[in-house]
Design a protein around this motif. Structure first.
Motif, short mmCIF file in Angstrom:
data_model
loop_
_atom_site.label_atom_id
_atom_site.label_comp_id
_atom_site.label_asym_id
_atom_site.label_seq_id
_atom_site.Cartn_x
_atom_site.Cartn_y
_atom_site.Cartn_z
N GLN A 1 0.72 -1.34 0.01
CA GLN A 1 0.05 0.17 -0.06
C GLN A 1 0.72 1.34 0.20
O GLN A 1 0.45 2.36 -0.71
N TYR A 2 1.93 1.24 0.92
CA TYR A 2 2.82 2.52 1.04
C TYR A 2 3.80 2.50 -0.13
O TYR A 2 4.88 3.43 0.17
N ALA A 3 4.01 1.65 -1.04
CA ALA A 3 5.18 1.59 -1.89
C ALA A 3 4.90 2.73 -2.98
O ALA A 3 5.84 3.14 -3.99
N TYR A 4 3.52 3.51 -3.16
CA TYR A 4 3.37 4.29 -4.15
C TYR A 4 2.78 5.60 -3.54
O TYR A 4 2.19 5.47 -2.35
N ASP A 5 2.82 6.54 -3.95
CA ASP A 5 1.62 7.87 -3.71
C ASP A 5 1.09 8.16 -4.92
O ASP A 5 0.62 7.31 -5.75
N ALA A 6 1.00 9.40 -5.35
CA ALA A 6 0.26 9.87 -6.76
C ALA A 6 1.40 10.14 -7.86
O ALA A 6 0.86 10.70 -8.70
N SER A 7 2.36 9.60 -7.89
CA SER A 7 3.46 9.73 -8.71
C SER A 7 3.49 8.59 -9.49
O SER A 7 2.80 7.74 -9.59
N ASN A 8 4.51 8.85 -10.40
CA ASN A 8 4.89 7.56 -11.38
C ASN A 8 5.74 6.53 -10.67
O ASN A 8 6.24 5.68 -11.34
N TYR A 9 6.03 6.80 -9.30
CA TYR A 9 7.18 5.89 -8.77
C TYR A 9 6.67 4.77 -7.97
O TYR A 9 5.45 4.93 -7.43
#
Length: 953
Positions: free
Chosen positions: A29-37
C-alpha cells in the motif's frame, strides 16, 4: 540496510506501543503515492505521540534505515515514498490543538486534514488560505513539506507565508522549535546541540548571501529547491519558513502554528470561455489588475472526460469555448462583488480573445464547476479515447505575465516529442498542471520521458520559471535542479541538508543527492491472464490489471465528506480500507517480474483481507476521478481466489439468497417462524450470518399476485419484479405498478428472473453468468419496452454488471432498457403528472448502486420536482450494503458506517417523519437503527401510491 526485524526489536524496547507494520500488504500500500514511482518500504509506522516520533527517528539513525514522513500520500512528485520506514501521521497525530481567534492562528498536528482545520476555524469566521484541490484529504504536514498552494493562491499565496512556528524532531531524535530568529531546544539537555545547529545555519547564510538574494524568491511560485532566503536577516532569520518545502529531508514536523485569515464577506464566480489555453493566458494580466481571489484555467479534455463518464449534466454552467478560466472576486457585500465581476466582463468583452463569459449565480453550478477543476488530476489521467496520461512535468510555474509565451513554447515542445498534454492549473499564479501521455511502463517510453523532461526544464528556466510551483521536486524533478540553480546554490542546499541530517536518513534521494528521474518508476507488464468466467472489463482491454491500474493515487477515497466513497475508510481511517489502498494491492499482486511485494497472486491472503471490508457499494465508480470500480475488482478477485476452494459460509447462505428465497416462498409461514425463533439464531450462525439483526420475513408464494393490479392492454414498460422485491416486499411491486399507471406509464409485470447480484458480490461469477444469461435472453426476446426495476441494486446489476460479465450484445441491449423506479418517473412519466400528495419534507437514503450507476441526484431531483419542499439526504452508504452487513464478521463495521450519516439523520426525526429508502438493504438498515418505535421507512412507490389499499385510482 538493516532488516525490519532489528528495527521492530529496537522499537519494542524504546517505544513500546508504537505500531510498526512490516507485512506484505502494508508495504505494498505504501510503495506508491500519486506519482509515477514505486518504492516498497521496509515498514510503516503509525505514531501516536511526539515521543513515538523521536524514538523512531533515533532508531532509524542508529540502524541506518531511511525515514520518510507521509500525510495523505497524494504527492505527484514521489516525495511520500521511501525504501526504509514510512511514517504515517494521518492515523493518530491528526488533531487541531487550538484555534485562537484573537491572534488568528491555529496549532495543528501534522496529520490533520485541511478540511478539518477549515471546519475548526469556520465558527470564528476564519480559514486557512492555501487550498489545494486535494483539500478534503491532504494534511497540513504534507502541505508544509511541499509548500502547497491552491486555487486561491493569487490572493493567499503558498503555505510558507502562513507558517509561524514549527515543532520538529531533528535527524538525531532531538525535539526543537523553529521560528523567527532561530531554533530553540524543547528539552534543556539538548540546548547545546540545537544552539550549535542554529549557529551553523547562520554561518551558511553568511557564506552565501549573494546567491540567496539573487537566485531564490524570484517569482511567486518558486517552490523548487530549499527556501533558504527566509534565513536572511531581512526576513527575520525565519527558521520555520526555511523548513517549509524541504519535503521531509531535513527534519520531521510534529506540530505547526499557522496563520488564519478572515472569510470574505461575499464572493462571486465568473466562467470565461476561450478558443484555447494560450488565449486564456493572454487575458490573465488584465484580470489580475482587478485583484481576484482565484484565476483557474483548464482545457476541454477534462470537461469532455467528466461528461463522458458521468453524463452530459455532470458539468453545468460553462460558457461556449474550448478552454476556460474561473475567476473569483470578493467584495464588501454581494452587490460589491457582483459589480467587480461586471467590470471584469466589460473589459474582457471589449477585447478579442474571450468567446463568452457569464456570472455563476447558482450555488449548485458553482459546486459543479469547482468539482471539475478539483478533480483535474484524476480526470486527466484517463481520457475519453481511453488513453492514459501521467505526471512528471505537472507542476512548472512562470511569472503569470510570461504564461502565454511559456504555454505557446511548451505546446511546441510537446509536438516536437509527439506527446499530448492535458492542461489545467492556477493560471493567475503562472502555475500550469499538465498530464502527458508518457509511456513509463516500458524502457523506451521511460527514455522518451526523460528526454522530454530535460528539455522542458531548460524551457521553463529560459522563461524565468521554476520546475515546481507547488508539488515539490521529489523524485520527479530533483535531478533536474542542476538546470535551474547554480553549482554554488546547489552546494548550499547540500550543506543545509547535512546540517540538519548529517547521516542522510531523512527521505534520501530527494532534492540533495537526487535519484534519477527515471529511477524507481512503477514499471510493470500487465498480467491479464484470468480464469474463464471472469469479467470482460470492456473499458480496460488488459483485464483486471489494467482496470486496477486506473488508480493513480490522488486519494479522493480518503475524504470524510463529499460524495459516498469510501465508506469503510471513513469508518476506520486505515489506508488498507481505502479504495486506493485496495487498488495498490491489486496492482502489486498483478505485477509481472521480480521485486513484487505480494507473492501469492490471486491466492494472496493480504489482498483478500484488504478487500474484506469493501462494502461493494460501487460509490468509487462514480466518485473516483479515474473511475476505479472496486466492487467489480473485488468480485473478480473473489472469483479467482476461491476457484475450486471452499468459500466462507455466507457465500453459500447470502450469496445463494435468491435460490433460498424461491424455496421459502412455498413454506413462508414455517420458515419465518423457524428463523424468528431460537433455532433461527443457530441457523444464522451456521450460515455465517450475524445474530445481531432480525432476519427479514419471506412473503408467501401468492403475495405478489395479490398486490399487483391487473395487467394493462397496452403496456408502456415492463415492471421486472426482482428477487428481493418478490421475496420480501411484494407490496412495493404493487405500489410501483399503480404509480406508473397513474403517471401514464402502464406496466406489465414480469417475475421469475434474477439479476444475479448476490452471486456477483460474492465472486461466484460462473453461476452469476448462467443466471444473468437466462435473464437477459428472456428479457431481450420479449420486446423493446423500458424495464423498470424497483430494487436499485438489481437495476444496477442489469445495467452495469451484466454487460461487463457477459460481454454480449444481448446484455447491452437489455442494459440500455433498464430504469430504476425514480429514473422511470423522471424519463417516462407524463410531464403534467402530479402525485396525489407529497410531504413537505423527506429524509432520503439513496442506494449506493443507484447513486453510482444511475446518477447521484436522480431521486432527490425528482422529489423536488414533484413538490417536496425539503429533501434531507443522508450522504453516503447506509452500511448494510447487501450481504455485507448481514455477515457476522462485518456487523460492527456495518454499524460504524451507518453511524456516519444515516443514524444521526434518523435520530433527529420523530415517528411521523417521512423516510425514503428504495433499496432493500437501506430500508433494513434504517429500520434496524430506529427500532420498532422509529419512523416508517418506505419505498418511493409507497410514498406516491395513489391507492395504498391496493385498488386503482
Amino acid at each position: 540496510m538493516t532488516d525490519a526485524r532489528s528495527l521492530v526489536d529496537l522499537l519494542a524496547r524504546t517505544a513500546p506501543g508504537l505500531e510498526v507494520d512490516t507485512g506484505e500488504g502494508r508495504r505494498a500500500q505504501y510503495a506508491y503515492d500519486a506519482s509515477n514511482y514505486r518504492v516498497p518500504p521496509l515498514a510503516v509506522a503509525f505514531p501516536r505521540s511526539v515521543e513515538d516520533v523521536a524514538a523512531l527517528v533515533r532508531a532509524c539513525r542508529d540502524l541506518s534505515i531511511p525515514l520518510t514522513a507521509r500525510g495523505a500520500g497524494t504527492s505527484m512528485a514521489g516525495n511520500a515514498i521511501g525504501p526504509g520506514v514510512v511514517l504515517d501521521f494521518s492515523r493518530h497525530l491528526n488533531k487541531v490543538i487550538a484555534v485562537d481567534p484573537d491572534t488568528r492562528t491555529a496549532v495543528v498536528e501534522p496529520g490533520v486534514v485541511l478540511d478539518d482545520l477549515q471546519r475548526a476555524a469556520a465558527p470564528h469566521g476564519l480559514f486557512f488560505g492555501p487550498d489545494p484541490s486535494s483539500h478534503s484529504r491532504c494534511t497540513l504536514g504534507g502541505m508544509i513539506g511541499n509548500d502547497a498552494c491552491g486555487n486561491h493562491s493569487v490572493r493567499y499565496g503558498r503555505t510558507v507565508e502562513h507558517v509561524e512556528e514549527l515543532e520538529i524532531v531533528t535527524a538525531t531524535g532531538v525535539r526543537a522549535v523553529a521560528g523567527v530568529g532561530g531554533l530553540r531546544a524543547v528539552e534543556s539537555e539538548n540546548a547545546a546541540e540545537i544552539a550549535t545547529l542554529d549557529a551553523e545555519l547562520t554561518r551558511l547564510v553568511d557564506d552565501n548571501l549573494a546567491a540567496l538574494r539573487t537566485e531564490l524568491g524570484r517569482i511567486p511560485r518558486q517552490v523548487s529547491g530549499y527556501q533558504l532566503h527566509h534565513l536572511l536577516p531581512e526576513h527575520g532569520r525565519h527558521t520555520a519558513r526555511a523548513l517549509v518545502g524541504t519535503e521531509g529531508t531535513c527534519a520531521v514536523v510534529t506540530r505547526a502554528t499557522v496563520r488564519l485569515h478572515p472569510k470574505p464577506a461575499a464572493t462571486t464566480l465568473l466562467a470565461l470561455g476561450y478558443r484555447d489555453v494560450v488565449d486564456a493566458a493572454l487575458d490573465v494580466p488584465a484580470i489580475l489588475r482587478h485583484r481576484p481571489t482565484a484565476v483557474e484555467g483548464m482545457d476541454e479534455a477534462i470537461v469532455a472526460t467528466l461528461r463522458h463518464r458521468r453524463g452530459p449534466g455532470a458539468v453545468t454552467g460553462l460558457p461556449e469555448g474550448a478552454a476556460w478560466l474561473y475567476v473569483e472576486l470578493d467584495g464588501t457585500d454581494q452587490t460589491n462583488a457582483d459589480a467587480r465581476a461586471a467590470d471584469v466582463l466589460t473589459e474582457l468583452r471589449a477585447g478579442e480573445r474571450m468567446v463568452a463569459g457569464r456570472v455563476i449565480d447558482d450555488p449548485a453550478e458553482r459546486r459543479s464547476l469547482w468539482r471539475v477543476r478539483e478533480d483535474g488530476a484524476g480526470l486527466a489521467a484517463r481520457l475519453v479515447d481511453g488513453g492514459t496520461s501521467w505526471p512528471g512535468w505537472e507542476d512548472a510555474a512562470v511569472d503569470p505575465h510570461q504564461l502565454a509565451d511559456y504555454l505557446r513554447d511548451f505546446r511546441t515542445l510537446l509536438a516536437k516529442h509527439d506527446f499530448t498534454g492535458v492542461l489545467y492549473g492556477h493560471f493567475g499564479a503562472g502555475c500550469v498542471h499538465v498530464r502527458i501521455d508518457f509511456a513509463p511502463a516500458t524502457p523506451e517510453g521511460a527514455a522518451a520521458m526523460r528526454a522530454f523532461l530535460e528539455e522542458a526544464a531548460a524551457l521553463v528556466v529560459s522563461h524565468g520559471g521554476t520546475l515546481s510551483g507547488e508539488h515539490g521536486d521529489g523524485r520527479a524533478r530533483s535531478e533536474l535542479l542542476a538546470t535551474m540553480y547554480s553549482p554554488r546554490m546547489r552546494a548550499a542546499f547540500a550543506s543545509y541538508k547535512r546540517l540538519y541530517d548529517p547521516d542522510g536518513v531523512l527521505n534520501p534521494g530527494v532534492i540533495v543527492d537526487p535519484a534519477g528521474v527515471d529511477a524507481g518508476l512503477a514499471l510493470y507488464a500487465i498480467n491479464s491472464r484470468a480464469p474463464e468466467g471472469g469479467f470482460t472489463f470492456p473499458d480496460d482491454p488488459g483485464g483486471l490489471a489494467e482496470a486496477a491500474s486506473r488508480c493513480i493515487g490522488v486519494g479522493r477515497c480518503r475524504s470524510d465528506s463529499g460524495g459516498a466513497m469510501c465508506p469503510s475508510y471513513r469508518a476506520t481511517h486505515d489506508e488498507r480500507d481505502s479504495t486506493r489502498g485496495r487498488a495498490r494491492l491489486l496492482q502489486e499482486m498483478l505485477r509481472d517480474g521480480p521485486g513484487t511485494v505480494i507473492t501469492g497472486g490471486s491466492r494472496s491472503t493480504e489482498v483478500r483481507d484488504a478487500l474484506d471490508l469493501c462494502l461493494s457499494c460501487k460509490a468509487c465508480a462514480a466518485d473516483c476521478p479515474v473511475g476505479v470500480d472496486m466492487a467489480t475488482y473485488k468480485s473478480e478477485f473473489l472469483h479467482r481466489h476461491y476457484r475450486r476452494r471452499l468459500r466462507p459460509l455466507s457465500h453459500y447462505s447470502l450469496g445463494w439468497l435468491p435460490w433460498w428465497a424461491v424455496l421459502a416462498r412455498w413454506f413462508a409461514r414455517p420458515a419465518n417462524a423457524l428463523l424468528g425463533g431460537p433455532l433461527g439464531r443457530l441457523v444464522a450462525r451456521l450460515g455465517g450470518v450475524t445474530t445481531e439483526r432480525a432476519l427479514p420475513s419471506f412473503a408467501p408464494r401468492r403475495a405478489l399476485r395479490a398486490h399487483l393490479p391487473p395487467p394493462p392492454e397496452t403496456p408502456a414498460a415492463v415492471l421486472l419484479v426482482d428477487s428481493f422485491t418478490r421475496a420480501f416486499r411484494p407490496d412495493v411491486a404493487g405500489a410501483a405498478a399503480r404509480v406508473l399507471a397513474d403517471a401514464g406509464v402502464p406496466v406489465t409485470a414480469r417475475e421469475g428472473l434474477c439479476c444475479g447480484l448476490t452471486w456477483v458480490s460474492t465472486g461466484q461469477l460462473g453461476i452469476a453468468r448462467r443466471v444473468m444469461t437466462r435473464t437477459v435472453e428472456r428479457l431481450d426476446a420479449e420486446g423493446e419496452l423500458p424495464i423498470v426495476v424497483p430494487e436499485p441494486s438489481c437495476a444496477a446489476a442489469l445495467r452495469h454488471d451484466a454487460p461487463a460479465l457477459l460481454g454480449t450484445d444481448t446484455a447491452r441491449r437489455v442494459a440500455a432498457r433498464i430504469r430504476t423506479f425514480s429514473g422511470a418517473l423522471t424519463e417516462l412519466a407524463d410531464p403534467d403528472w402530479k402525485p396525489v400528495a407529497v410531504p413537505d419534507r423527506v429524509t432520503l437514503q439513496t442506494h449506493c448502486h443507484e447513486y453510482a450507476v444511475f446518477g447521484e441526484t436522480t431521486q432527490s431531483t425528482l422529489l423536488r420536482r414533484l413538490g417536496v419542499g425539503q429533501v434531507d439526504e443522508a450522504n453516503g452508504c447506509c452500511g448494510l450494503a447487501g450481504n455485507f452487513g448481514f455477515e457476522a464478521e462485518h456487523y460492527d463495521t456495518s454499524m460504524a458506517v451507518g453511524a456516519l450519516s444515516l443514524a444521526p439523520k434518523l435520530a433527529a426525526l420523530d415517528t411521523t417523519a417521512t423516510v425514503l429508502a428504495d433499496g432493500f438493504s437501506c430500508r433494513t438498515q434504517a429500520a434496524h437503527l430506529t427500532g420498532p418505535d422509529g419512523p416508517q421507512v418506505r419505498h418511493l412507490a409507497q410514498l406516491l401510491d395513489p391507492n395504498p389499499s391496493g385498488g386503482t385510482r
